[in-house]
Design a protein around this motif. Structure first.
Motif, PDB file in Angstrom:
ATOM      1  N   MET A 272       0.833  -1.205   0.000  1.00 49.86           N
ATOM      2  CA  MET A 272       0.000   0.000   0.000  1.00 49.86           C
ATOM      3  C   MET A 272       0.863   1.249   0.000  1.00 49.86           C
ATOM      4  SD  MET A 272      -3.437  -0.576   2.264  1.00 49.86           S
ATOM      5  CE  MET A 272      -2.775   0.331   3.531  1.00 49.86           C
ATOM      6  N   LYS A 273       0.229   2.344  -0.426  1.00 47.36           N
ATOM      7  CA  LYS A 273       0.936   3.624  -0.398  1.00 47.36           C
ATOM      8  C   LYS A 273       0.257   4.501   0.669  1.00 47.36           C
ATOM      9  CE  LYS A 273       2.665   7.014  -3.575  1.00 47.36           C
ATOM     10  NZ  LYS A 273       2.362   7.815  -4.709  1.00 47.36           N
ATOM     11  N   ILE A 274       1.031   4.838   1.700  1.00 45.38           N
ATOM     12  CA  ILE A 274       0.463   5.532   2.865  1.00 45.38           C
ATOM     13  C   ILE A 274       1.092   6.918   3.009  1.00 45.38           C
ATOM     14  CG2 ILE A 274       0.217   5.436   5.391  1.00 45.38           C
ATOM     15  CD1 ILE A 274       0.465   2.370   5.174  1.00 45.38           C
TER      16      ILE A 274
ATOM     17  N   ALA B   1       5.405   0.947   8.857  1.00 39.73           N
ATOM     18  CA  ALA B   1       4.854   0.789   7.502  1.00 39.73           C
ATOM     19  C   ALA B   1       5.900   0.134   6.597  1.00 39.73           C
ATOM     20  CB  ALA B   1       4.435   2.150   6.952  1.00 39.73           C
TER      21      ALA B   1
ATOM     22  N   HIS C 130       5.168  -1.444   2.972  1.00 38.22           N
ATOM     23  CA  HIS C 130       4.323  -0.383   2.411  1.00 38.22           C
ATOM     24  C   HIS C 130       5.224   0.786   2.013  1.00 38.22           C
ATOM     25  CE1 HIS C 130       0.881  -2.608   3.671  1.00 38.22           C
ATOM     26  NE2 HIS C 130       1.173  -2.506   4.960  1.00 38.22           N
ATOM     27  N   GLU C 131       4.723   1.552   1.045  1.00 41.71           N
ATOM     28  CA  GLU C 131       5.440   2.757   0.651  1.00 41.71           C
ATOM     29  C   GLU C 131       4.892   3.886   1.504  1.00 41.71           C
ATOM     30  OE1 GLU C 131       5.625   5.127  -3.447  1.00 41.71           O
ATOM     31  OE2 GLU C 131       5.356   2.958  -3.686  1.00 41.71           O
TER      32      GLU C 131
ATOM     33  N   ASP D 134      -3.285   5.131  -0.881  1.00 42.69           N
ATOM     34  CA  ASP D 134      -4.398   4.267  -0.462  1.00 42.69           C
ATOM     35  C   ASP D 134      -4.938   4.687   0.897  1.00 42.69           C
ATOM     36  OD1 ASP D 134      -4.169   2.215  -2.615  1.00 42.69           O
ATOM     37  OD2 ASP D 134      -2.145   2.112  -1.780  1.00 42.69           O
TER      38      ASP D 134
ATOM     39  N   THR E 262      -4.248  -1.783   7.112  1.00 44.46           N
ATOM     40  CA  THR E 262      -4.217  -2.834   6.082  1.00 44.46           C
ATOM     41  C   THR E 262      -5.540  -3.590   6.045  1.00 44.46           C
ATOM     42  OG1 THR E 262      -1.957  -3.120   6.871  1.00 44.46           O
ATOM     43  CG2 THR E 262      -2.663  -4.600   5.157  1.00 44.46           C
TER      44      THR E 262
END
Ligand code: ADP
Length: 301
Positions: free
Chosen positions: A1-3, A22, A27-28, A59, A287
């Motif tokens: 995911m991109k956070i 993260a 995650h990015e 996201d 998530t």
């Protein structure tokens, strides 16, 4: 995911921990200083820019919005919501929780235990207001205060009247609250994620002080809370509409009472006291729950 993490400073403990948690889960993650975000308000394609770059494609967004930038910070968060990005806490819920009086009204409507609290605007009504909340000793709080600043204990009726009149003279908004002496200068911070208290700590004020804020020299230790306290904390977060919250309780003669529900609870004290990876739990909550346009309000209200 991109956070995206909305934070003013990537060196802050909570921000650093969230970045690490993260990344550890592949995650990015990007940290955006909320006051440097700017946006276009269009119905066709709302967007946000940060330092000249378009910020689409996230996201989820984790708001860590300081009290001093609530107005602008929640506007940026609302824009992310309009773009369909999943917010860990929604802008509307953050705005709600930042207004102490509104929060207490909402909590009382749902029957959650609170210290007896009064609010008035006119100095002529002070005497009756003090009577309404049960007389001195009383705690008087500036509505705009944080970290214990602007929270005063008035031991006598006369002291309470003078402090209230002084604040009112300065046109400051205050609330007047029953003093929970039996709490003994301690409060309980319950860290809520979703429908669980994932950790709790007791904060004890230093000698001669009734405010237990860590910023006021209070000390933290692990505490076991009762099932009632657990459910009060979870319900309080739910009433505010917060997925993640720091719910502060006082142990009173009439059970646990909620003092405050914090929408950007710090991680340093609670991770140190509990030894738990709270940042990791927050990322895992995201998530499990993040879906496009998955907000209760979609920025309305
Ligand atoms: P802030 O939001 O500025 O931290 P709080 O309302 O949390 O202000 O109050 C600061 C501290 O003062 C609390 O952590 C608690 O220890 C103490 N306190 C606040 N209200 C009461 C009260 N009604 N009775 C007893 N102690 C209180």
């Amino acid at each position: 995911m991109k956070i995206a993490i909305l934070s003013r400073n990537k060196k802050l403990y909570s921000t650093r921990r969230l970045i690490a948690a993260a990344q550890a889960r592949d995650h990015e993650v990007a940290v955006l200083d909320v006051v440097r975000c700017y946006m276009n308000i269009t119905s066709m394609r709302p967007s946000i820019h940060f330092r000249g770059e378009d910020q689409s494609g996230f996201d989820a967004v984790i708001p860590r919005i300081g009290a001093s930038v609530t107005f602008y910070g929640t506007a940026v968060l609302r824009q992310f919501e309009m773009m369909g990005v999943y917010p860990l806490n929604e802008s509307v819920a953050i705005t709600r929780s930042r207004d102490k009086l509104r929060s207490l009204q909402l909590l009382s409507r749902k029957g959650i235990g609170l210290p007896v609290t009064g609010f008035a605007n006119c100095p002529d009504d002070v005497e009756d207001l003090i009577k309404m909340v049960g007389g001195a000793p009383l705690v008087i709080k500036l509505l705009e205060g944080t970290q214990g600043i602007g929270v005063v204990l008035a031991e006598t009726q006369k002291a309470a009247e003078s402090v209230i009149e002084a604040f009112m003279g300065l046109k400051a908004n205050i609330l007047v609250q029953e003093y929970i002496r039996e709490a003994g200068g301690a409060d309980i911070r319950c860290f809520v994620i979703g429908d669980k208290v994932v950790a709790a700590m007791k904060r004890q004020a230093q000698a001669g002080e009734f405010r237990s804020n860590l910023h006021r020299g209070g000390s933290a230790s692990l505490i076991k809370i009762t099932p009632e306290e657990r459910s009060t904390a979870v319900r309080a977060a739910k009433v505010m509409g917060l997925n993640v919250a720091g719910v502060d309780l006082l142990r009173s003669n009439h059970g646990a009472v909620v003092m405050e529900v914090n929408s950007s609870p710090g991680l340093e004290g609670i991770e140190a006291a509990s030894g738990k990876d709270i940042a990791g739990m927050i990322i895992e909550f995201i998530t499990r729950n993040a879906r496009p346009h998955h907000t209760r309000t979609r920025g309305q209200g």
